[in-house]
Design a protein around this motif. Structure first.
Motif, short mmCIF file in Angstrom:
data_model
loop_
_atom_site.label_atom_id
_atom_site.label_comp_id
_atom_site.label_asym_id
_atom_site.label_seq_id
_atom_site.Cartn_x
_atom_site.Cartn_y
_atom_site.Cartn_z
N ALA A 424 0.85 -1.19 0.00
CA ALA A 424 0.00 0.00 0.00
C ALA A 424 0.89 1.25 0.00
O ALA A 424 1.95 1.27 0.65
CB ALA A 424 -0.91 -0.01 1.22
N ASN A 426 1.31 5.60 0.34
CA ASN A 426 0.75 6.86 0.82
C ASN A 426 1.02 7.95 -0.23
O ASN A 426 1.69 7.69 -1.24
CB ASN A 426 1.34 7.23 2.19
CG ASN A 426 2.84 7.50 2.13
OD1 ASN A 426 3.42 7.58 1.06
ND2 ASN A 426 3.46 7.63 3.29
N GLN A 431 5.85 2.85 0.87
CA GLN A 431 5.11 1.61 1.03
C GLN A 431 4.84 1.33 2.51
O GLN A 431 5.63 1.69 3.38
CB GLN A 431 5.89 0.44 0.44
CG GLN A 431 5.76 0.30 -1.07
CD GLN A 431 6.34 -1.01 -1.55
OE1 GLN A 431 7.08 -1.69 -0.84
NE2 GLN A 431 6.02 -1.38 -2.79
N PHE A 432 3.71 0.65 2.75
CA PHE A 432 3.38 0.27 4.12
C PHE A 432 4.43 -0.70 4.66
O PHE A 432 4.94 -0.53 5.77
CB PHE A 432 1.98 -0.35 4.16
CG PHE A 432 1.42 -0.52 5.53
CD1 PHE A 432 0.91 0.56 6.22
CD2 PHE A 432 1.42 -1.76 6.15
CE1 PHE A 432 0.39 0.41 7.50
CE2 PHE A 432 0.91 -1.93 7.42
CZ PHE A 432 0.39 -0.83 8.11
N LEU A 460 -4.00 1.22 8.03
CA LEU A 460 -3.90 1.36 6.57
C LEU A 460 -4.58 2.63 6.10
O LEU A 460 -4.04 3.36 5.23
CB LEU A 460 -4.53 0.14 5.89
CG LEU A 460 -3.67 -1.13 5.84
CD1 LEU A 460 -4.49 -2.31 5.34
CD2 LEU A 460 -2.46 -0.92 4.92
N ASN A 461 -5.75 2.95 6.63
CA ASN A 461 -6.45 4.18 6.23
C ASN A 461 -5.65 5.42 6.60
O ASN A 461 -5.55 6.36 5.81
CB ASN A 461 -7.83 4.23 6.88
CG ASN A 461 -8.79 3.20 6.29
OD1 ASN A 461 -8.64 2.81 5.13
ND2 ASN A 461 -9.76 2.76 7.07
N ARG A 464 -2.59 5.60 4.17
CA ARG A 464 -2.91 6.00 2.79
C ARG A 464 -3.31 7.48 2.70
O ARG A 464 -3.14 8.11 1.65
CB ARG A 464 -4.06 5.15 2.25
CG ARG A 464 -3.67 3.70 1.96
CD ARG A 464 -4.91 2.93 1.57
NE ARG A 464 -4.63 1.51 1.32
CZ ARG A 464 -5.52 0.56 1.41
NH1 ARG A 464 -6.77 0.84 1.79
NH2 ARG A 464 -5.20 -0.69 1.14
N SER A 465 -3.87 8.02 3.76
CA SER A 465 -4.28 9.43 3.78
C SER A 465 -5.19 9.79 2.60
O SER A 465 -5.01 10.79 1.93
CB SER A 465 -3.04 10.35 3.79
OG SER A 465 -2.25 10.10 4.92
N ARG A 467 -5.52 8.15 -0.23
CA ARG A 467 -5.11 7.61 -1.52
C ARG A 467 -5.78 6.26 -1.76
O ARG A 467 -5.80 5.40 -0.88
CB ARG A 467 -3.59 7.44 -1.57
CG ARG A 467 -3.09 6.90 -2.91
CD ARG A 467 -1.59 7.00 -3.02
NE ARG A 467 -1.12 6.48 -4.29
CZ ARG A 467 0.15 6.56 -4.71
NH1 ARG A 467 1.05 7.15 -3.94
NH2 ARG A 467 0.50 6.07 -5.87
N ALA A 469 -6.59 2.49 -3.00
CA ALA A 469 -5.78 1.27 -3.11
C ALA A 469 -5.64 0.89 -4.58
O ALA A 469 -6.60 0.92 -5.33
CB ALA A 469 -6.44 0.15 -2.33
N THR A 473 -6.85 -5.67 -1.29
CA THR A 473 -6.28 -5.69 0.07
C THR A 473 -7.02 -6.73 0.89
O THR A 473 -8.23 -6.60 1.12
CB THR A 473 -6.39 -4.31 0.72
OG1 THR A 473 -5.76 -3.34 -0.12
CG2 THR A 473 -5.73 -4.31 2.09
#
Length: 481
Positions: A424, A426, A431-432, A460-461, A464-465, A467, A469, A473
């Motif tokens: 994921a 941002n 990447q996460f 995750l939310n 991503r702010s 953004r 996916a 996921t």
């Protein structure tokens, strides 16, 4: 070679404006050039007629003076020429052939034998209808007593014609500017503005706003084009409506393929699934093999959308069929891979991880076909990874998969993720990653399975702010009590 290309790159409105204004400019230029030539000819002819009338008047005046007295005639000529040169005609000159003598006006200093010869020659050319472009224009009158010649500089006449032309040209330019403004305004109202409406409507349809329509266009041709755009938009809207309906049904079918909530003593299982499209290529399942053994499966088909969802549906069927024959994860993967290579298009690869939890023998047996390694958290120990793995599904039909096992400890949590979690992004293109997955698991050490799932979704939310996916996921949390 570049000019036609540049011309084709101009918008239609500018092409029309350039074309119309160019035609107007050519017409005005031709009018000015032709009118200038005609005007000079007209001025010369009018001046010749006026000079001839003046010559006739001088002849009659000279006869009335007593024609035998040339001194009186000379004085008359000098007086008239002096008055004309100071008032109306600065280039004015008079000459006579009178009683056998040649007389010229002496008041302005232009008298000479060459001058009178030029005047007589010009008069003869006019009489023979063969006027030449000379520096003077001559009018003449002949009678019994002699001949009178009156001349004017041609340059004076041309200057006068040009001054009049400039005045007229100014009026033409003003009228042309007004006409150009009116034509340009009409082009804007009739062509440019409607074309911009059509372009805006097409752009809106291209951006997905299929209810966009064009109305109130200026002419039959543009209305026809607008009607065709409206028909196209209506058909696209109808097709999109059907597509959304079909995709909603497909999504509902895929949701029904997800495992039901299974009540198994000593286990808590929770999941999170977020497809990047209407349907996704991630597949997960929880299959109760018997009263004490559960098979956990998570797979990820390359890509997303309908093709990936269809392949994921096949994987579910293949896994369920293989689990009826054997409970060993490695053997299940071998059977699934053979069928996947047979039925799925070549090059459409998939990853899969299988985890069998044996509550009697207190161990976890797992096999991996190129999938993200599972995460294991046992009590207060650091988060571990189940690092066994083999080739992806769909690469080689005869691939042999290996399996490994670890013992179960009280409070153990097993977390399976798809690459939509670890990969994921941002807004800063970060990447996460697996390290953040481990941090979330460690921070939820005392969470139940559903609480840890919620913690992952929130993390995750936040990461991503906003953004979207780019890939499916999927998260599966298994808590062993």
């Amino acid at each position: 070679m570049k000019s036609p290309k540049i011309w084709r790159q101009l918008p239609l409105s500018r092409q029309l404006l350039i074309a119309v204004n160019s035609v107007l400019l050519v017409v005005v230029t031709l009018f000015v050039v032709i009118d200038h030539r005609l005007r000079i000819v007209r001025h010369v002819d009018q001046a010749r007629v006026a000079l001839s009338e003046e010559a006739k008047t001088l002849y009659e005046a000279a006869v009335a003076l007593d024609g035998s007295e040339t001194r009186a005639v000379q004085k008359l000529v000098d007086d008239v020429c002096a008055r004309m040169n100071t008032m109306d005609s600065p280039g004015h000159h008079i000459a006579l052939q009178w009683q056998g003598e040649l007389l010229q006006a002496n008041s302005h200093g232009r008298a000479s034998p060459e001058m009178i010869d030029a005047m007589i020659a010009s008069a003869k050319d006019v009489a023979m209808r063969q006027p030449m472009k000379q520096s003077i224009v001559v009018g003449s009158f002949a009678g019994p007593a002699g001949a009178v010649y009156v001349s004017e500089k041609r340059s004076n006449l041309i200057s006068s014609a040009r001054e009049e032309l400039l005045r007229q040209l100014s009026a033409v330019v003003i009228a042309g500017a007004v006409a150009t403004a009116v034509v340009n305004l009409m082009l804007y109202l009739v062509v440019t503005k409607p074309m911009r409406k059509l372009v805006a409507s097409l752009k809106s349809v291209g951006e997905g706003n299929l209810d966009s329509r064009t109305q109130n266009l200026s002419c039959r041709e543009l209305r026809y084009l607008g009607d065709q755009i409206n028909v196209m938009a209506e058909r696209l809207e109808s097709s999109d409506r059907d597509r959304r309906l079909h995709m909603a049904k497909a999504r509902e079918i895929q949701q029904n393929l997800r495992p039901d909530v299974i009540q198994i003593p000593q286990l808590r299982i929770d999941s999170s699934f977020e497809p990047a499209d209407d349907v996704g290529g991630d597949y997960y399942d929880v299959i109760a093999l018997n009263d004490s053994q559960v098979l956990i499966c998570l797979a990820d088909v390359a890509g997303h959308g309908v093709p990936a969802a269809m392949a994921a549906t096949l994987l579910k069927a293949f896994v369920c069929e293989a689990a009826k024959v054997t409970i060993e994860p490695s053997e299940i993967l071998c059977r699934v891979n053979r069928q996947y290579c047979e039925y799925v298009v070549s090059g459409h690869f998939a990853t899969m991880v299988l985890v069998r939890i044996d509550l009697v023998e207190r161990r976890v047996v797992y096999a991996n076909a190129g999938h993200e390694w599972p995460f294991v958290h046992r009590g207060g120990l650091p988060v571990e990874r189940l690092e066994a793995g083999d080739l992806l599904l769909g690469v080689e039909v005869d691939t042999e998969y290996e399996q490994a096992a670890i013992p179960i400890r009280p409070g153990m949590k097993i977390v399976l993720v798809s690459d939509g979690v670890t990969e994921a992004f941002n807004p800063s293109e970060e990447q996460f990653g697996t390290q953040r997955v481990e941090q979330v698991i460690a921070s939820g050490m005392n969470d139940h399975a559903n609480e840890l799932t919620k913690r992952f979704e929130d993390s995750l939310n936040d990461f991503r702010s906003g953004r979207a996916a780019f890939d499916d996921t999927t998260l599966l949390v298994v808590e062993i009590l």
